[in-house]
Scaffold this motif. Structure first.
Motif, PDB file in Angstrom:
ATOM      1  N   LYS A  47       0.843  -1.208   0.000  1.00 13.08           N
ATOM      2  CA  LYS A  47       0.000   0.000   0.000  1.00 13.08           C
ATOM      3  C   LYS A  47       0.868   1.244   0.000  1.00 13.08           C
ATOM      4  CE  LYS A  47      -3.284   2.981   0.577  1.00 13.08           C
ATOM      5  NZ  LYS A  47      -2.357   4.135   0.556  1.00 13.08           N
ATOM      6  N   ASP A  48       1.973   1.238   0.758  1.00 13.20           N
ATOM      7  CA  ASP A  48       2.843   2.411   0.840  1.00 13.20           C
ATOM      8  C   ASP A  48       3.440   2.783  -0.507  1.00 13.20           C
ATOM      9  OD1 ASP A  48       2.332   2.615   3.526  1.00 13.20           O
ATOM     10  OD2 ASP A  48       4.186   1.621   4.167  1.00 13.20           O
ATOM     11  N   VAL A  49       3.663   1.801  -1.372  1.00 15.82           N
ATOM     12  CA  VAL A  49       4.241   2.082  -2.697  1.00 15.82           C
ATOM     13  C   VAL A  49       3.172   2.061  -3.787  1.00 15.82           C
ATOM     14  CG1 VAL A  49       6.528   1.244  -2.062  1.00 15.82           C
ATOM     15  CG2 VAL A  49       4.863  -0.345  -3.039  1.00 15.82           C
ATOM     16  N   ASN A  50       1.893   2.036  -3.346  1.00 14.42           N
ATOM     17  CA  ASN A  50       0.754   2.163  -4.248  1.00 14.42           C
ATOM     18  C   ASN A  50       0.604   1.036  -5.268  1.00 14.42           C
ATOM     19  OD1 ASN A  50      -0.154   4.685  -3.148  1.00 14.42           O
ATOM     20  ND2 ASN A  50       1.544   5.689  -4.239  1.00 14.42           N
ATOM     21  N   THR A  51       0.987  -0.175  -4.867  1.00 13.73           N
ATOM     22  CA  THR A  51       0.703  -1.317  -5.743  1.00 13.73           C
ATOM     23  C   THR A  51      -0.654  -1.947  -5.416  1.00 13.73           C
ATOM     24  OG1 THR A  51       1.865  -2.853  -4.272  1.00 13.73           O
ATOM     25  CG2 THR A  51       3.146  -1.845  -6.053  1.00 13.73           C
ATOM     26  N   ILE A  52      -1.224  -1.591  -4.258  1.00 15.56           N
ATOM     27  CA  ILE A  52      -2.601  -1.967  -3.937  1.00 15.56           C
ATOM     28  C   ILE A  52      -3.309  -0.743  -3.367  1.00 15.56           C
ATOM     29  CG2 ILE A  52      -2.016  -4.380  -3.478  1.00 15.56           C
ATOM     30  CD1 ILE A  52      -2.353  -3.782  -0.476  1.00 15.56           C
ATOM     31  N   SER A  53      -4.634  -0.758  -3.422  1.00 18.09           N
ATOM     32  CA  SER A  53      -5.415   0.370  -2.933  1.00 18.09           C
ATOM     33  C   SER A  53      -5.652   0.265  -1.430  1.00 18.09           C
ATOM     34  CB  SER A  53      -6.773   0.411  -3.643  1.00 18.09           C
ATOM     35  OG  SER A  53      -7.546  -0.739  -3.281  1.00 18.09           O
ATOM     36  N   ARG A  54      -6.151   1.367  -0.856  1.00 13.66           N
ATOM     37  CA  ARG A  54      -6.520   1.353   0.560  1.00 13.66           C
ATOM     38  C   ARG A  54      -7.619   0.328   0.825  1.00 13.66           C
ATOM     39  NH1 ARG A  54      -4.603   2.521   5.580  1.00 13.66           N
ATOM     40  NH2 ARG A  54      -6.362   2.387   7.001  1.00 13.66           N
ATOM     41  N   GLU A  55      -8.546   0.211  -0.112  1.00 15.48           N
ATOM     42  CA  GLU A  55      -9.636  -0.751   0.041  1.00 15.48           C
ATOM     43  C   GLU A  55      -9.112  -2.182   0.048  1.00 15.48           C
ATOM     44  OE1 GLU A  55      -9.587   1.787  -2.101  1.00 15.48           O
ATOM     45  OE2 GLU A  55     -11.054   3.077  -1.053  1.00 15.48           O
ATOM     46  N   MET A  56      -8.155  -2.458  -0.818  1.00 22.24           N
ATOM     47  CA  MET A  56      -7.564  -3.799  -0.868  1.00 22.24           C
ATOM     48  C   MET A  56      -6.807  -4.106   0.421  1.00 22.24           C
ATOM     49  SD  MET A  56      -6.226  -4.034  -4.820  1.00 22.24           S
ATOM     50  CE  MET A  56      -5.535  -5.662  -4.552  1.00 22.24           C
ATOM     51  N   LEU A  57      -6.121  -3.096   0.953  1.00 21.77           N
ATOM     52  CA  LEU A  57      -5.401  -3.259   2.213  1.00 21.77           C
ATOM     53  C   LEU A  57      -6.367  -3.639   3.332  1.00 21.77           C
ATOM     54  CD1 LEU A  57      -2.775  -2.705   4.021  1.00 21.77           C
ATOM     55  CD2 LEU A  57      -3.787  -0.441   4.378  1.00 21.77           C
ATOM     56  N   GLU A  58      -7.449  -2.891   3.450  1.00 16.39           N
ATOM     57  CA  GLU A  58      -8.405  -3.135   4.520  1.00 16.39           C
ATOM     58  C   GLU A  58      -9.084  -4.487   4.369  1.00 16.39           C
ATOM     59  OE1 GLU A  58     -11.108   0.128   4.752  1.00 16.39           O
ATOM     60  OE2 GLU A  58      -9.553   1.599   5.267  1.00 16.39           O
ATOM     61  N   GLN A  59      -9.405  -4.862   3.132  1.00 11.83           N
ATOM     62  CA  GLN A  59     -10.058  -6.149   2.908  1.00 11.83           C
ATOM     63  C   GLN A  59      -9.122  -7.303   3.209  1.00 11.83           C
ATOM     64  OE1 GLN A  59     -13.398  -6.438   2.155  1.00 11.83           O
ATOM     65  NE2 GLN A  59     -12.951  -8.563   2.734  1.00 11.83           N
ATOM     66  N   THR A  60      -7.838  -7.144   2.876  1.00 14.51           N
ATOM     67  CA  THR A  60      -6.852  -8.193   3.179  1.00 14.51           C
ATOM     68  C   THR A  60      -6.715  -8.370   4.685  1.00 14.51           C
ATOM     69  OG1 THR A  60      -5.624  -7.713   1.152  1.00 14.51           O
ATOM     70  CG2 THR A  60      -4.462  -8.933   2.864  1.00 14.51           C
ATOM     71  N   TYR A  61      -6.667  -7.265   5.420  1.00 13.34           N
ATOM     72  CA  TYR A  61      -6.612  -7.340   6.885  1.00 13.34           C
ATOM     73  C   TYR A  61      -7.820  -8.096   7.430  1.00 13.34           C
ATOM     74  CZ  TYR A  61      -2.828  -3.847   7.278  1.00 13.34           C
ATOM     75  OH  TYR A  61      -1.628  -3.179   7.219  1.00 13.34           O
ATOM     76  N   LYS A  62      -9.002  -7.751   6.952  1.00 13.53           N
ATOM     77  CA  LYS A  62     -10.225  -8.401   7.418  1.00 13.53           C
ATOM     78  C   LYS A  62     -10.206  -9.899   7.112  1.00 13.53           C
ATOM     79  CE  LYS A  62     -13.250  -4.361   6.899  1.00 13.53           C
ATOM     80  NZ  LYS A  62     -14.416  -3.801   6.169  1.00 13.53           N
ATOM     81  N   ASN A  63      -9.765 -10.236   5.899  1.00 11.07           N
ATOM     82  CA  ASN A  63      -9.742 -11.645   5.488  1.00 11.07           C
ATOM     83  C   ASN A  63      -8.781 -12.469   6.344  1.00 11.07           C
ATOM     84  OD1 ASN A  63     -11.588 -11.074   3.485  1.00 11.07           O
ATOM     85  ND2 ASN A  63     -10.059 -10.948   1.844  1.00 11.07           N
ATOM     86  N   LEU A  64      -7.607 -11.881   6.616  1.00 10.40           N
ATOM     87  CA  LEU A  64      -6.618 -12.599   7.426  1.00 10.40           C
ATOM     88  C   LEU A  64      -7.138 -12.845   8.843  1.00 10.40           C
ATOM     89  CD1 LEU A  64      -3.284 -10.866   6.351  1.00 10.40           C
ATOM     90  CD2 LEU A  64      -3.878 -13.260   6.004  1.00 10.40           C
ATOM     91  N   VAL A  65      -7.733 -11.818   9.445  1.00  9.40           N
ATOM     92  CA  VAL A  65      -8.241 -11.960  10.807  1.00  9.40           C
ATOM     93  C   VAL A  65      -9.400 -12.945  10.841  1.00  9.40           C
ATOM     94  CG1 VAL A  65      -9.351 -10.781  12.734  1.00  9.40           C
ATOM     95  CG2 VAL A  65      -7.488  -9.666  11.492  1.00  9.40           C
ATOM     96  N   SER A  66     -10.268 -12.894   9.831  1.00  4.78           N
ATOM     97  CA  SER A  66     -11.406 -13.807   9.786  1.00  4.78           C
ATOM     98  C   SER A  66     -10.964 -15.255   9.635  1.00  4.78           C
ATOM     99  CB  SER A  66     -12.329 -13.425   8.626  1.00  4.78           C
ATOM    100  OG  SER A  66     -13.385 -14.360   8.487  1.00  4.78           O
TER     101      SER A  66
END
Length: 271
Positions: free
Chosen positions: A125-144
């Motif tokens: 996300k810091d180097v803009n290869t993924i969006s903020r939305e993708m970052l948040e969804q990945t976090y949610k998926n990992l925790v779930s």
């Protein structure tokens, strides 16, 4: 290499029985750690057996052996550490405390890749290869998906926090057992791990390691495979002690008997 291939085939055949029995029964914690290690050792043994069948005709296959051995030796070092916890005397007030320490070690090892994934996603996300939305969804998926490893999470886009922040480097795994009298000799597996790590990591030391006499390299491969029989037996002993099931006790006895008679060259006391 005939004897080494026999050792590998023993691991493959015996592992299949254990994995079939535990299929669907070992989905979390210590049993899951053990069955994953058995699976990795079985798959690595299959690859090693195929390579060793042709290594004398094609000496360059030794490079691929080194890559596989590096991974399996680190696994074995981890197994030695778990067995040390399960077998250690005097450092725990009771059996429940010992099992809690063993379970915590397994959770630490199992969650190691999650921390690396969290760091990578944030970096992407810091180097803009993924969006903020993708970052948040990945976090949610990992925790779930792996919620047992994470602290309570608010799904607010912040980086999730693992319950267990401990991490063990290969060097730390080595020192944890090297300082004990009972496991000091086994800790020498770290020497083999360091050697074959030079195959996996580019650098000037790879050049030197890869040009050792072929006979010396074959000897090191044979010694590493013997170490795998030790860790394989330990894994079965741990499962038998933890789950207390008759089939696993039988599997442990078979693995122990093989270790004593084929590797340690002593008569087994297991019935």
């Amino acid at each position: 290499m005939v004897t080494s291939i026999k050792h590998l085939n023993f691991i493959i055949d015996h592992a299949n029985s254990t994995m079939d029995y535990l299929d669907g029964k070992a989905n979390i914690g210590l049993p899951f750690f053990c069955i994953c290690m058995i699976e990795r050792l079985s798959k690595g043994s299959k690859s090693m057996a195929l390579l060793l069948q042709n290594i004398e005709k094609e000496p360059d296959l030794e490079f691929s052996c080194g890559i596989i051995l590096r991974s399996l030796l680190l696994d074995a070092l981890s197994v030695y550490n778990l067995f040390h916890i399960m077998a250690e005397e005097g450092n725990y007030k009771d059996e429940a405390a010992r099992l809690k320490a063993a379970e915590a070690f397994c959770d630490t090892m199992l969650s190691d890749g999650l921390e690396h994934t969290l760091k990578y996603v944030k970096m992407a996300k810091d180097v803009n290869t993924i969006s903020r939305e993708m970052l948040e969804q990945t976090y949610k998926n990992l925790v779930s998906r792996y919620n047992i490893f994470f602290a309570s999470y608010a799904n607010d886009g912040t980086k999730p926090v693992l319950r267990n922040a401990n991490r063990y480097s290969p060097a730390e795994l080595f020192t944890r057992i090297a300082t004990t009298r009972r496991f000091k000799e086994l800790s020498k597996i770290y020497d083999s791990y360091l050697l074959f790590s030079k195959y996996d990591h580019f650098g000037i030391l790879y050049f030197e390691a890869s040009r050792q006499p072929f006979g010396d390299k074959l000897h090191k491969i044979k010694e590493a495979i013997r170490m795998f029989i030790t860790s394989f037996s330990m894994l079965h002993a741990i499962l038998a002690k933890y789950l207390k099931e008759e089939f696993l006790e039988s599997q442990s006895n078979i693995a122990s008997k093989y270790l004593f008679e084929k590797i340690l060259k002593r008569n087994s006391k297991v019935n």
